[in-house]
Design a protein around this motif. Structure first.
Motif, mmCIF file in Angstrom:
data_model
loop_
_atom_site.group_PDB
_atom_site.id
_atom_site.type_symbol
_atom_site.label_atom_id
_atom_site.label_comp_id
_atom_site.label_asym_id
_atom_site.label_seq_id
_atom_site.Cartn_x
_atom_site.Cartn_y
_atom_site.Cartn_z
ATOM 1 N N LYS A 115 0.769 -1.323 0.067
ATOM 2 C CA LYS A 115 0.015 0.063 0.096
ATOM 3 C C LYS A 115 0.844 1.377 -0.052
ATOM 4 C CE LYS A 115 -3.930 -2.115 2.426
ATOM 5 N NZ LYS A 115 -4.674 -2.016 3.728
ATOM 6 N N GLY A 116 0.368 2.174 -0.581
ATOM 7 C CA GLY A 116 1.168 3.479 -0.906
ATOM 8 C C GLY A 116 2.250 3.226 -1.468
ATOM 9 N N GLY A 117 2.476 2.486 -2.658
ATOM 10 C CA GLY A 117 3.628 2.355 -3.463
ATOM 11 C C GLY A 117 3.622 3.316 -4.705
ATOM 12 N N GLU A 118 4.690 3.981 -5.011
ATOM 13 C CA GLU A 118 4.614 4.871 -5.978
ATOM 14 C C GLU A 118 5.378 4.460 -7.278
ATOM 15 O OE1 GLU A 118 7.977 5.416 -3.325
ATOM 16 O OE2 GLU A 118 5.847 5.655 -2.792
ATOM 17 N N ALA A 119 6.254 3.590 -7.289
ATOM 18 C CA ALA A 119 7.030 3.141 -8.267
ATOM 19 C C ALA A 119 6.144 1.899 -9.044
ATOM 20 C CB ALA A 119 8.323 2.523 -7.627
ATOM 21 N N ALA A 120 6.197 2.363 -10.240
ATOM 22 C CA ALA A 120 5.705 1.557 -11.263
ATOM 23 C C ALA A 120 6.510 0.179 -11.581
ATOM 24 C CB ALA A 120 4.823 2.091 -12.428
ATOM 25 N N TYR A 121 5.943 -0.853 -11.457
ATOM 26 C CA TYR A 121 6.711 -2.055 -12.043
ATOM 27 C C TYR A 121 5.893 -2.927 -13.130
ATOM 28 C CZ TYR A 121 9.127 -6.598 -12.347
ATOM 29 O OH TYR A 121 9.825 -7.721 -12.918
ATOM 30 N N PHE A 137 5.399 -5.739 -16.129
ATOM 31 C CA PHE A 137 5.585 -7.168 -16.459
ATOM 32 C C PHE A 137 4.400 -7.663 -17.573
ATOM 33 C CE2 PHE A 137 2.930 -7.250 -12.573
ATOM 34 C CZ PHE A 137 2.137 -7.921 -12.992
ATOM 35 N N VAL A 138 4.959 -8.700 -18.172
ATOM 36 C CA VAL A 138 4.242 -9.435 -19.108
ATOM 37 C C VAL A 138 3.365 -10.674 -18.436
ATOM 38 C CG1 VAL A 138 3.991 -10.656 -21.168
ATOM 39 C CG2 VAL A 138 5.686 -8.486 -20.848
ATOM 40 N N GLU A 139 1.990 -10.683 -18.464
ATOM 41 C CA GLU A 139 1.500 -11.947 -18.188
ATOM 42 C C GLU A 139 0.619 -12.214 -19.237
ATOM 43 O OE1 GLU A 139 -1.968 -13.642 -15.729
ATOM 44 O OE2 GLU A 139 -1.984 -11.458 -16.525
ATOM 45 N N SER A 140 0.214 -13.228 -19.692
ATOM 46 C CA SER A 140 -0.562 -13.565 -20.597
ATOM 47 C C SER A 140 -0.660 -12.961 -21.855
ATOM 48 C CB SER A 140 -1.811 -13.796 -20.027
ATOM 49 O OG SER A 140 -2.166 -14.863 -18.835
ATOM 50 N N GLY A 141 0.456 -12.641 -22.274
ATOM 51 C CA GLY A 141 0.559 -11.649 -23.461
ATOM 52 C C GLY A 141 0.202 -10.377 -23.485
ATOM 53 N N LYS A 142 0.037 -9.694 -22.276
ATOM 54 C CA LYS A 142 -0.519 -8.531 -21.962
ATOM 55 C C LYS A 142 0.572 -7.794 -20.902
ATOM 56 C CE LYS A 142 -5.363 -9.220 -22.768
ATOM 57 N NZ LYS A 142 -6.749 -9.239 -22.113
ATOM 58 N N ILE A 143 0.675 -6.363 -20.942
ATOM 59 C CA ILE A 143 1.558 -5.863 -20.111
ATOM 60 C C ILE A 143 0.974 -5.340 -18.888
ATOM 61 C CG2 ILE A 143 3.021 -4.032 -19.857
ATOM 62 C CD1 ILE A 143 3.677 -3.882 -22.809
ATOM 63 N N ARG A 144 1.207 -5.683 -17.891
ATOM 64 C CA ARG A 144 0.565 -5.433 -16.518
ATOM 65 C C ARG A 144 1.148 -4.435 -15.796
ATOM 66 N NH1 ARG A 144 -4.530 -7.641 -17.327
ATOM 67 N NH2 ARG A 144 -4.593 -9.787 -18.120
ATOM 68 N N LYS A 145 0.694 -3.792 -14.805
ATOM 69 C CA LYS A 145 1.463 -2.849 -13.998
ATOM 70 C C LYS A 145 0.906 -2.752 -12.584
ATOM 71 C CE LYS A 145 1.816 1.526 -15.748
ATOM 72 N NZ LYS A 145 1.630 2.668 -15.986
ATOM 73 N N ILE A 146 1.925 -2.958 -11.803
ATOM 74 C CA ILE A 146 1.286 -2.765 -10.289
ATOM 75 C C ILE A 146 2.443 -1.665 -9.633
ATOM 76 C CG2 ILE A 146 0.450 -5.263 -10.113
ATOM 77 C CD1 ILE A 146 3.332 -5.881 -8.593
ATOM 78 N N TYR A 147 1.768 -1.220 -8.502
ATOM 79 C CA TYR A 147 2.636 -0.115 -7.924
ATOM 80 C C TYR A 147 3.202 -0.696 -6.673
ATOM 81 C CZ TYR A 147 0.862 3.183 -11.452
ATOM 82 O OH TYR A 147 0.496 3.888 -12.481
ATOM 83 N N LEU A 148 4.507 -0.581 -6.580
ATOM 84 C CA LEU A 148 5.341 -1.039 -5.385
ATOM 85 C C LEU A 148 6.203 0.263 -4.636
ATOM 86 C CD1 LEU A 148 6.880 -3.815 -7.265
ATOM 87 C CD2 LEU A 148 4.943 -3.892 -5.901
ATOM 88 N N HIS A 149 6.641 0.013 -3.552
ATOM 89 C CA HIS A 149 7.404 0.856 -3.009
ATOM 90 C C HIS A 149 8.825 0.738 -3.622
ATOM 91 C CE1 HIS A 149 4.990 1.856 0.434
ATOM 92 N NE2 HIS A 149 4.906 0.441 0.413
ATOM 93 N N GLU A 150 9.661 1.684 -3.971
ATOM 94 C CA GLU A 150 10.908 1.600 -4.595
ATOM 95 C C GLU A 150 11.719 0.576 -4.127
ATOM 96 O OE1 GLU A 150 13.570 2.305 -7.544
ATOM 97 O OE2 GLU A 150 11.655 3.333 -7.359
ATOM 98 N N ALA A 151 11.998 0.302 -2.577
ATOM 99 C CA ALA A 151 12.660 -0.685 -2.592
ATOM 100 C C ALA A 151 12.042 -2.183 -2.685
ATOM 101 C CB ALA A 151 12.954 -0.753 -0.782
ATOM 102 N N GLN A 152 10.809 -2.250 -2.788
ATOM 103 C CA GLN A 152 10.225 -3.522 -3.314
ATOM 104 C C GLN A 152 10.220 -3.581 -4.786
ATOM 105 O OE1 GLN A 152 6.279 -2.839 -2.134
ATOM 106 N NE2 GLN A 152 6.497 -3.966 -0.125
ATOM 107 N N ARG A 153 10.419 -2.745 -5.520
ATOM 108 C CA ARG A 153 10.683 -2.812 -6.984
ATOM 109 C C ARG A 153 12.106 -3.078 -7.332
ATOM 110 N NH1 ARG A 153 12.665 -0.815 -11.356
ATOM 111 N NH2 ARG A 153 13.659 0.913 -10.263
ATOM 112 N N VAL A 154 13.125 -2.724 -6.586
ATOM 113 C CA VAL A 154 14.268 -3.097 -6.629
ATOM 114 C C VAL A 154 14.510 -4.620 -6.309
ATOM 115 C CG1 VAL A 154 16.670 -2.908 -5.906
ATOM 116 C CG2 VAL A 154 15.489 -0.787 -6.488
#
Length: 179
Positions: A90-96, A98-115
């Motif tokens: 919750k409160g994640g501002e960094a977008a990550y 990835f490709v899932e089932s041939g589609k580009i998906r986006k989730i928001y994470l904290h910067e440390a989690q993204r790394v």
């Protein structure tokens, strides 16, 4: 005492409705069928086959229901494992992305989690229509049971000290080189 059947035969003979040859023939047929056993009854055979087919259908139906119960139990176990091990994002501002089932998906994470996801210290798994972060050990357990739920599991890279030395380090790149 005479057998009632014999009395009936005697009465039929006396009335002239049957002949002695016919009575003998009937008696001979009775003895033959008694020796051979009863003739196969087509209706009884059809009934037996119908019962056998019904039993086979019931066994197949029971097997399907058992498999369905096992799939539901496994899905419930995986859901519980993901929910118990997921990390709060919750409160994640960094977008990550990835490709899932041939589609580009986006989730928001904290910067440390993204790394950590990029390095392989965290994994992304599917939970229903959402995506969750879990430790890689949990993601491997999930992948053993249902590999389709693990969306991103990057392998941790070895430390850079283990890299081989560059054989062209002694040769400088000329300034006027055109690519």
């Amino acid at each position: 005492m005479a057998n009632p059947l014999n009395q009936l035969q005697a009465q039929l003979l006396k009335a002239g409705l049957v002949k002695t040859d016919q009575i003998r023939k009937v008696a001979q047929q009775k003895r033959d069928t008694a020796r051979r056993g009863p003739a196969p009854d087509p209706a009884a055979e059809q009934l037996r086959q119908a019962q056998q087919q019904k039993a086979e259908r019931d066994r197949a139906h029971n097997r399907q229901q058992q498999e369905q119960r096992e799939r539901k139990a496994q899905a419930a176990q995986l859901r519980q494992l993901i929910e118990s091990q997921r990390l709060d994002r919750k409160g994640g501002e960094a977008a990550y992305q990835f490709v899932e089932s041939g589609k580009i998906r986006k989730i928001y994470l904290h910067e440390a989690q993204r790394v950590q996801v990029v390095k392989g210290a965290l994994a992304v798994v599917r939970l229903g229509r959402n995506f969750e972060l879990v430790p890689p050990a949990t993601a491997q357990k999930i992948a053993e049971r249902d590999p389709t739920l693990v969306v991103v599991l990057n392998a941790e890279s070895p430390p850079p000290a283990a890299a081989a030395p560059d054989p062209y380090a002694d040769y400088p790149v000329p300034d006027d080189l055109m690519w």
